[in-house]
Design an enzyme around this catalytic site. Structure first.
Site, short mmCIF file in Angstrom:
data_model
loop_
_atom_site.label_atom_id
_atom_site.label_comp_id
_atom_site.label_asym_id
_atom_site.label_seq_id
_atom_site.Cartn_x
_atom_site.Cartn_y
_atom_site.Cartn_z
N GLY A 157 0.84 -1.20 0.00
CA GLY A 157 0.00 0.00 0.00
C GLY A 157 0.87 1.24 0.00
CD GLU A 183 -2.59 6.66 4.39
OE1 GLU A 183 -3.54 6.05 3.90
OE2 GLU A 183 -2.75 7.61 5.15
#
Lengths: 204, 708, 340
Positions: free
Chosen positions: B666, B669
């Site tokens: 992922g 962020e």
């Protein structure tokens, strides 16, 4: 026109099509497009001219449609994102945005693209920007960055946007060239007021 | 630990062979529709009215003049609005009581035939308040302030190991500094909006949300309805960055209003109301103490954070958490001291916790490198832990050192101690800085369905959300790869709560969570298809999967995090103190990268937001009024094109078998984590001025640059 | 935004008559600030008189060697005008330093001059503001005022005027041509805007119904060597923290003619008369520039959070003047008309 009324009949020439509307005087061009003509490509990001998501071309010049009252644009030629592609063929700026991945969420994108079309035209017309230095060779990327700074992208796609606008500028669009021939677009030394002698037809 | 496979690949040129965003054409032609752009027959408009006091009660609301506005239909207030059920989120109990918990909280909602009439109706509502004294600035000495109890450690003093105070006192080199980050606002380009429609006992809401399933769940609790009777659609979402991660008041208000007036209602929040009602990154004051030997080896590390939460929300910016996992330090402590304030409720903003905390930690590391007179990269390498200091577990993969080295090479980092003020160009002071990045690599259970029809077309269905990440595209890629079919054979359907359950787009979990389910469904479908030797019937084949058991079965023996390194070059104008970014370069180790085109955009986009945080973004808490007055995009500055001349992102191809079948961590962020520190460290290198308060602005530098 | 009547006259006299000095009538130019303020509820006109149909959209050379700029000329057209670029580069630079390409395409010269302060309290109708609501108080003085005034403020108001263009026009000594209910008159641009004093609600000396028709620039030979410097947080598309417009004619190391104005420091573009007076005949050196600017800024009274503006405007001014003094190009080098 009823002096006391708060609404007026106007014609907006949107993407080449005359659209007759009775507009509430409070209605902006942006809201007329989005809420009355179902042209939702122009986006409302701030509604105060601070983000550029609503950018459209008015008489060939890029403007924030959220700050233009529709009643004051009677007769204007307005080009929106929906009017840039022709018969499924994308405008070179649209193509470049796709190829360069010059967007993420897509919300600022129509405004970025319309702004880029206007900015490229302004550059081609020799308009200076804040970073133009007559004594130095043009830094094309710096020019694009400065000229595109009225369009905020919170996803942070600027690096790709600048690359896309640069790509598109190298293959100047047929529509932009046609627009310039028609005298609709910005050119240094062409003053808005020269056409303003004809009421209702001012090139705004 | 797995060594990186090969060298980091260069991805500066966006013209990769990776697939273009599937919805790209819709976005560049303006045909992609967002929540406010659905116009069911009879649709009307709502406009909210925010409170103009920070604490107290509504005494009276006069709607007479408002309802006399041409086109006005209704004004909803706590006196006439539908009653709502309880949820865990008190920010959603809109128009239920006369109480005011913060300035900007909604006190009424105008509904009218047109947008113009709705705004005029709202402006004509007269609200009379009984204000009470408000408290909006943190007061760590106040009795209602407390140290947050940590979920993974119940110690009342926060989290700790060893004897921090003793080790710190005994350390040869000591850094003790306080870093401050102001409140920061997400400001996605699409203001939060919803279009709600009730028909035949069903509620349909088009919502700008990072998770339509979450919104459906909340609405079912609020309106006391079965989830089956509610559909929430979030097909295209104009960014969120956390602010659309949970259900927000606009969706509830739109649904209430649509029920109240019996017509479809669109509510698009005005930009200048967002600052109060959709969350933000709370301001933090972070004290960092690092004790080290002269060679830079850390013996003690304490990261103590003072922040706050609202009186109607418990969310706390857990900025000290990453300090537990970053560096080997035998003695360590983190704490968060917070108390309730009468402020707008803070919430998630991109990389909550890590983003704030790593500014402080990575600035302090730079200060330590200066104090020790060693290269900041070397300092980090010397403190590289061999397992996760927080949990004691091995990392499933950790390539921070490789990121630092690869970044240094690509950036052209000059090794050695910093020499502040040593580089000038005319009136400009030039400096470079480095900082590390990290973010958790979590995964959530998800469902997905894969369908094959007789002509070999594949449909993938799950309620994932594409808020600009490229989720649609990578999920289709995963399916195409598992089924060994061309990408254009795969149709992907996401963004509706009617689809199989999937978690929200948040916490950098989307690719891993949704991807795992899609991979599982597609793999199962491929197996079924392979077993067949007769053509499919008209109905085709369908596989529905759930990864709950798979996720639960994941080994608990690993710590899973992404890492990265960011390098910044800045120029500071000696006469004006203006700091401008010249270039920013990041190298990340974040598992397998699924699509080079969209991944690069994610990294670069987050780094851009990090640069914006470093130099521009700032919300003030105005103690007189209890609000953040920089509530528009002219006063809350986010970066524009001119601010970001050159940002490059690279990654290390990381193969980590302990994550999920896709090997992804992922990437939403991590790109914003550490950026601000890299920039502030570069400012120090340029000027010799250590700026510990963000953003780095003229007033922090000008007084220290010497008189002209 | 409340409902309003709309008229679009084609003659200035008709526009002034339509306005009639009514307290709730407003002229609409590009609308980039007025429409913004109407949405905020700061402005609630009952009548808009659209002046874009008036014949004020051109830039004409005057017989005296200056320029007469129609009030409806768009900011971008003015910035790109070859005569402006050659003779008054400070004006082009100031325009291009302001706003965005889109806004400059819509905003007019008249509207730019008459734009309102961006003080956050002025723009929030939920809060007191003496400029918006006389007598209600000024929370900016103790509140958020980093962007606000250091010169010429009053206890009642610390707002700044946000225009970049006006700073250049102040330095150039432009005249504002006004068509009022009692006929035409001329107001020097340096006297157009008011300091707040006891009446911060009055931004300018204009009377209700007064219509700006033109800006007139006289010949300013030293302006061929002029510059606009702007400091700001964001690299583009943001208001100034401080700015300087400067023009200099120095000969043999001595200042012959100088023009200097500061932006974002007061409720009006701040013509630095004191500094100019000190500089005439003085050495064209950084030291004398510094002394002159310091004399001008001696009157500064910064607020808690905007004291940085003093060294900022000081350094900007010294640098602008120093740069101009070191330039070798002669006045009029790039003037297309002069070279004919």
């Amino acid at each position: 026109m009823d002096r006391l009324s708060h609404a007026t009949a106007v014609t907006l020439h949107v993407n080449g099509v005359p659209r007759d509307l009775v507009v509430d005087h409070r209605t902006t061009v942006l809201d007329a497009l989005r809420e009355h003509l179902d042209l939702t490509g122009a986006k409302k990001g701030c509604d105060h001219g601070q983000c550029g998501a609503c950018t459209v071309l008015v008489g060939g010049r890029r403007m924030n449609s959220c700050l233009l009252l529709a009643v004051a644009q009677d007769g204007a030629e307005i080009t929106t994102i929906e009017g840039l592609s022709e018969g499924g063929r994308l405008h070179p700026v649209q193509e470049a945005f796709l190829e360069r991945d010059a967007f993420q969420c897509g919300y600022c994108t129509p405004g970025q693209i319309c702004s880029a079309v206007g900015a490229l035209e302004e550059m081609a017309s020799g308009w200076p920007s804040a970073v133009t230095d007559p004594d130095r060779a043009t830094d094309r990327d710096a020019e694009i960055r400065e000229r595109m700074s009225g369009n905020i992208c919170r996803c942070g796609a600027y690096v790709n946007i600048v690359a896309a606008v640069g790509d598109a500028g190298r293959h100047e669009s047929p529509t932009a060239a046609a627009g310039r021939r028609a005298g609709q677009t910005a050119a240094a030394g062409t003053h808005a007021g020269q056409a303003a002698d004809e009421p209702g037809e001012a090139s705004r | 630990m797995n060594p990186p496979k090969g060298a980091a690949r260069q991805h500066t040129d966006t013209r990769t062979s990776a697939p273009v965003r599937l919805e790209g054409r819709d976005k560049v032609t303006g045909t992609a529709r967002y929540a406010a752009e659905y116009a069911p027959d009879g649709r009307v408009y709502a406009w909210p009215i925010p409170a103009t006091i920070a604490r107290g009660k509504i005494v009276a609301i006069d709607c007479g003049q408002a309802l006399a506005e041409p086109g006005a239909i209704a004004v909803l207030t706590h006196e006439n609005a539908p009653r709502l059920g309880e949820t865990g989120d008190r920010t959603l109990a809109v128009l239920q009581t006369p109480g005011i918990a913060h300035r900007g909280q909604y006190v009424a909602l105008a509904v009218a035939e047109t947008l113009e009439a709705a705004r005029a109706t709202a402006a004509a509502v007269r609200v009379e308040y009984a204000p009470e004294r408000h408290q909006v600035l943190p007061r760590p000495d106040h009795p209602d302030s407390h140290v947050l109890e940590e979920a993974d450690d119940e110690a009342p003093e926060g989290w700790q190991r060893g004897d921090v105070e003793g080790a710190y006192a005994a350390a040869e080199i000591r850094i003790d500094a306080v870093y401050r980050i102001p409140a920061l606002h997400n400001h996605p380009m699409e203001p939060h909006a919803a279009t709600a429609l009730w028909a035949d006992g069903q509620l349909v809401v088009h919502d700008s949300s990072q998770g339509a399933g979450w919104v459906r769940q909340t609405l079912s609790e609020l309106f006391g309805m079965d989830r089956d009777r509610i559909t929430v659609v979030s097909e295209h979402v104009g960014g969120g960055f956390g602010s659309k991660g949970t259900t927000r008041p606009h969706a509830v208000l739109a649904a209430m209003a649509a029920r109240h007036v019996g017509r479809p209602v669109t509510l698009a929040l005005p930009r200048n109301q967002l600052a109060a009602v959709v969350g933000y990154r709370a301001a933090t004051e972070q004290r960092l103490r690092i004790g080290a030997a002269a060679d830079g080896r850390i013996s003690a590390l304490a990261h103590e954070v003072v922040s706050y939460h609202s009186t109607i929300g418990d969310f706390v910016e857990q900025a000290a958490k990453p300090a537990r996992s970053m560096y080997a330090s035998p003695h360590s402590r983190t704490s968060h001291r917070v108390g309730p304030l009468d402020v707008p409720p803070p919430s998630w903003m991109r990389a909550p916790g890590e983003c704030s905390g790593m500014f402080a930690l990575e600035s302090a590391m730079d200060e330590l490198a200066v104090a020790c007179g060693i290269d900041p990269i070397e300092l980090r390498i010397r403190n590289e832990p061999d397992r996760d200091p927080a949990s004691g577990l091995p990392f499933s993969s950790r390539h921070l050192v490789e990121c630092l080295r690869e970044g240094a090479r690509r950036f052209g980092w000059t090794p050695g101690p910093r020499r502040p003020g040593s580089r000038t160009e005319g009136g400009l002071l030039i400096g470079t800085g480095v900082a590390a990045s990290t973010y958790s690599a979590d995964v959530e259970p998800s469902e997905a369905e894969a369908h094959a029809d007789a002509s070999g077309n594949i449909r993938i269905l799950l309620n994932a959300t594409d808020i600009g990440t490229g989720a649609r595209t990578i999920l289709a890629q995963i399916a195409a790869e598992a089924l060994d079919v061309p990408l254009d054979r795969v149709r992907i359907e996401i963004g509706s709560s009617d689809l199989p359950y999937a978690p929200i787009a948040g916490g950098s979990t989307g690719a891993a969570s949704w991807g795992w389910a899609v991979h599982k469904a597609a793999t199962a479908l491929a197996a079924q298809l392979a077993d067949r030797n007769i053509p499919l019937s008209e109905a085709g084949l369908r596989m529905a999967v759930n990864t709950e058991a798979d996720v639960a079965a994941r080994s608990a023996e690993y710590a899973r995090r992404s890492f990265g390194a960011q390098f910044a070059e800045v120029q500071v104008d000696r006469d004006t103190g203006e700091t401008r970014l010249r270039r920013l370069l990041g190298v990340f180790a974040a598992g397998r990268i699924l699509n080079a085109r969209t991944a690069r955009s994610q990294f670069v986009g987050a780094m851009t937001m990090g640069a914006s945080m470093a130099l521009l973004e700032h919300s003030t808490m105005d103690p007189a009024f209890g609000d953040h007055p920089e509530r528009d995009l002219a006063s809350y500055h986010v970066a524009v094109s001119a601010d970001v001349p050159d940002i490059q992102a690279y990654w290390i191809e990381e193969e980590d078998p302990h994550l999920n079948p896709l090997g992804v961590k992922g990437i939403g962020e991590i790109g914003i984590v550490g950026t601000a520190a890299a920039v502030a460290n570069a400012v120090y290198d340029a000027t010799g001025v250590r700026v510990r308060t963000l953003p780095v602005r003229v007033e922090s530098l000008l007084p220290n640059l010497g008189a002209r | 935004m409340k409902a309003f009547r709309y008229e679009r006259p084609t003659e200035p006299g008709a526009a002034v008559a339509a306005h009639g000095g009514a307290p709730d009538a407003r002229y609409l130019g590009g609308g980039t600030n007025l429409v913004d303020l109407m949405k905020l509820g700061v402005e609630s006109p009952g009548l808009l008189v659209d002046v874009s149909g008036l014949p004020h959209g051109s830039i004409e050379s005057t017989t005296g060697g200056g320029l007469r700029i129609g009030a409806a000329v768009r900011n971008s057209d003015l910035a790109a005008d070859p005569r402006v670029l050659a003779r008054y580069p400070v004006l082009s630079q100031a325009l291009l330093a302001g706003a965005s390409g889109q806004l400059r395409n819509a905003a007019t010269v008249g509207g730019n001059l008459l734009q309102r302060t961006r003080c956050l309290y002025f723009q929030d109708v939920g809060k007191p503001c003496n400029k918006r609501d006389p007598g209600s108080g000024c929370p900016a003085r103790d509140g958020v005022h980093r962007d606000l005034a250091i010169l010429g403020a009053s206890p009642h108001c610390v707002a700044t005027h946000p225009s970049d263009m006006a700073v250049a026009l102040a330095a150039l000594g432009a005249d504002v041509l006004v068509h009022g209910r009692h006929g035409p008159r001329t107001v020097p641009v340096t006297e157009l805007h008011r300091l707040p004093g006891d009446h911060p609600e009055r931004d300018t000396v204009l009377e209700p119904g007064d219509l700006i028709t033109h800006i007139e620039l006289g010949p300013v030979p030293e302006a061929a060597r002029s510059v606009y410097r702007k400091a700001r947080d964001r690299a583009s598309f943001s208001f100034a923290l401080a700015s300087v417009a400067a023009a200099l004619d120095a000969h043999d190391g001595t200042v012959r003619r100088v023009r200097l104005a500061f932006g974002a420091v007061a409720a009006k573009p701040w013509r630095a008369w004191t500094a100019e007076e000190r500089l005439r005949g003085a050495p064209a050196t950084a030291e004398s520039f510094a002394q002159a600017v310091d004399a001008e800024l001696a009157a500064a009274e910064p607020l808690r959070d905007n004291g940085f503006k003093i060294p900022l405007v000081r350094n900007l001014a010294i640098r602008a003047l120093t740069d101009l003094a070191s330039r070798r190009d002669a006045a009029g080098d790039r003037d297309p008309e002069a070279s004919r």
